[in-house]
Write a protein that holds these residues in place. Structure first.
Motif, PDB file in Angstrom:
ATOM      1  N   ASN A   1     -24.611  39.218  78.098  1.00  0.00           N
ATOM      2  CA  ASN A   1     -24.310  37.817  77.848  1.00  0.00           C
ATOM      3  C   ASN A   1     -23.366  37.605  76.672  1.00  0.00           C
ATOM      4  N   CYS A   2     -23.133  38.652  75.895  1.00  0.00           N
ATOM      5  CA  CYS A   2     -22.255  38.555  74.733  1.00  0.00           C
ATOM      6  C   CYS A   2     -20.856  39.046  75.087  1.00  0.00           C
ATOM      7  N   PRO A   3     -19.866  38.700  74.268  1.00  0.00           N
ATOM      8  CA  PRO A   3     -18.517  39.211  74.519  1.00  0.00           C
ATOM      9  C   PRO A   3     -18.501  40.739  74.473  1.00  0.00           C
ATOM     10  N   VAL A   4     -17.643  41.332  75.283  1.00  0.00           N
ATOM     11  CA  VAL A   4     -17.457  42.782  75.246  1.00  0.00           C
ATOM     12  C   VAL A   4     -16.582  43.100  74.048  1.00  0.00           C
ATOM     13  N   VAL A   5     -17.092  43.907  73.142  1.00  0.00           N
ATOM     14  CA  VAL A   5     -16.351  44.339  71.958  1.00  0.00           C
ATOM     15  C   VAL A   5     -16.455  45.860  71.862  1.00  0.00           C
ATOM     16  N   GLY A   6     -15.709  46.444  70.959  1.00  0.00           N
ATOM     17  CA  GLY A   6     -15.786  47.884  70.765  1.00  0.00           C
ATOM     18  C   GLY A   6     -15.075  48.674  71.846  1.00  0.00           C
ATOM     19  N   VAL A   7     -14.114  48.033  72.509  1.00  0.00           N
ATOM     20  CA  VAL A   7     -13.339  48.702  73.554  1.00  0.00           C
ATOM     21  C   VAL A   7     -11.895  48.830  73.066  1.00  0.00           C
ATOM     22  N   THR A   8     -11.221  49.872  73.498  1.00  0.00           N
ATOM     23  CA  THR A   8      -9.821  50.037  73.105  1.00  0.00           C
ATOM     24  C   THR A   8      -8.938  49.090  73.909  1.00  0.00           C
ATOM     25  N   TRP A   9      -7.729  48.896  73.431  1.00  0.00           N
ATOM     26  CA  TRP A   9      -6.755  48.066  74.133  1.00  0.00           C
ATOM     27  C   TRP A   9      -6.443  48.683  75.493  1.00  0.00           C
ATOM     28  N   TYR A  10      -6.307  49.990  75.529  1.00  0.00           N
ATOM     29  CA  TYR A  10      -6.030  50.671  76.792  1.00  0.00           C
ATOM     30  C   TYR A  10      -7.204  50.517  77.757  1.00  0.00           C
ATOM     31  N   GLY A  11      -8.414  50.548  77.244  1.00  0.00           N
ATOM     32  CA  GLY A  11      -9.597  50.326  78.077  1.00  0.00           C
ATOM     33  C   GLY A  11      -9.627  48.917  78.632  1.00  0.00           C
ATOM     34  N   ALA A  12      -9.258  47.926  77.810  1.00  0.00           N
ATOM     35  CA  ALA A  12      -9.222  46.533  78.258  1.00  0.00           C
ATOM     36  C   ALA A  12      -8.174  46.347  79.349  1.00  0.00           C
ATOM     37  N   LEU A  13      -6.990  46.920  79.157  1.00  0.00           N
ATOM     38  CA  LEU A  13      -5.933  46.830  80.164  1.00  0.00           C
ATOM     39  C   LEU A  13      -6.391  47.447  81.486  1.00  0.00           C
ATOM     40  N   THR A  14      -6.996  48.626  81.399  1.00  0.00           N
ATOM     41  CA  THR A  14      -7.460  49.334  82.593  1.00  0.00           C
ATOM     42  C   THR A  14      -8.553  48.562  83.313  1.00  0.00           C
ATOM     43  N   PHE A  15      -9.505  48.009  82.575  1.00  0.00           N
ATOM     44  CA  PHE A  15     -10.583  47.217  83.172  1.00  0.00           C
ATOM     45  C   PHE A  15     -10.011  46.032  83.942  1.00  0.00           C
TER      46      PHE A  15
END
Length: 162
Positions: A1-15
């Motif tokens: 229920n909380c924002p997803v944090v602790g992810v890399t920029w490359y991980g965010a792009l890929t997701f």
């Protein structure tokens, strides 16, 4: 229920790409934060923060509270588009390289300092001006330094014709 944090920029792009969406660029992020309100009509509200001129109404933050980490999404009021937490909770990565603000609208093709633009306020900050819609920051996107427990991302997708 909380924002997803602790992810890399490359991980965010890929997701985002894997699920058929995209990481918004800085201009797209700001339009969404402002509630898509660009008008000379003074009856249309243009707020300092995303959805209000009163920070505590729309932002999970440490201003006037004891908040020191991200909270569940949607505990504050949304902006004019019905979007929650654009002002506070977790800062959000964009797909734009960090550069002179005017240059970001020309979509800078590369960045020699490996920094992307992040927008929005983050929960543990206690300075109100860092939560304004115009506030921006940079994040170095090297593998070891590109994540934080206060920086996340927003999944965006193209509207459907339903």
């Amino acid at each position: 229920n909380c924002p997803v944090v602790g992810v890399t920029w490359y991980g965010a792009l890929t997701f985002c790409e894997f699920f058929g969406g995209f990481l918004p660029n800085e201009a797209q992020w700001e339009i969404a934060a402002r509630g898509n309100v660009y008008s000379n009509d003074e009856s249309v509200p243009m707020y300092t923060f995303s959805g209000s001129n009163t920070l505590i109404d729309v932002a999970v933050c440490s201003v006037g509270t004891n908040v020191t980490h991200v909270q569940p999404v949607g505990t504050k009021q949304p902006n004019q588009l019905g979007i929650y937490d654009m002002t506070g909770n977790a800062q959000e990565m964009t797909s734009s390289w960090y550069a002179n603000y005017a240059a970001t609208y020309r979509e800078v093709a590369s960045n020699n300092n490996n920094q992307i633009t992040i927008r929005g306020g983050r929960a543990q900050r206690g300075v109100a001006n860092t939560f304004q819609n115009c506030s921006r920051d940079a994040l170095t996107v090297t593998a070891a330094q590109s994540y934080s427990n206060y920086i996340g991302f927003r999944f965006a997708c193209n509207p459907t014709d339903e």
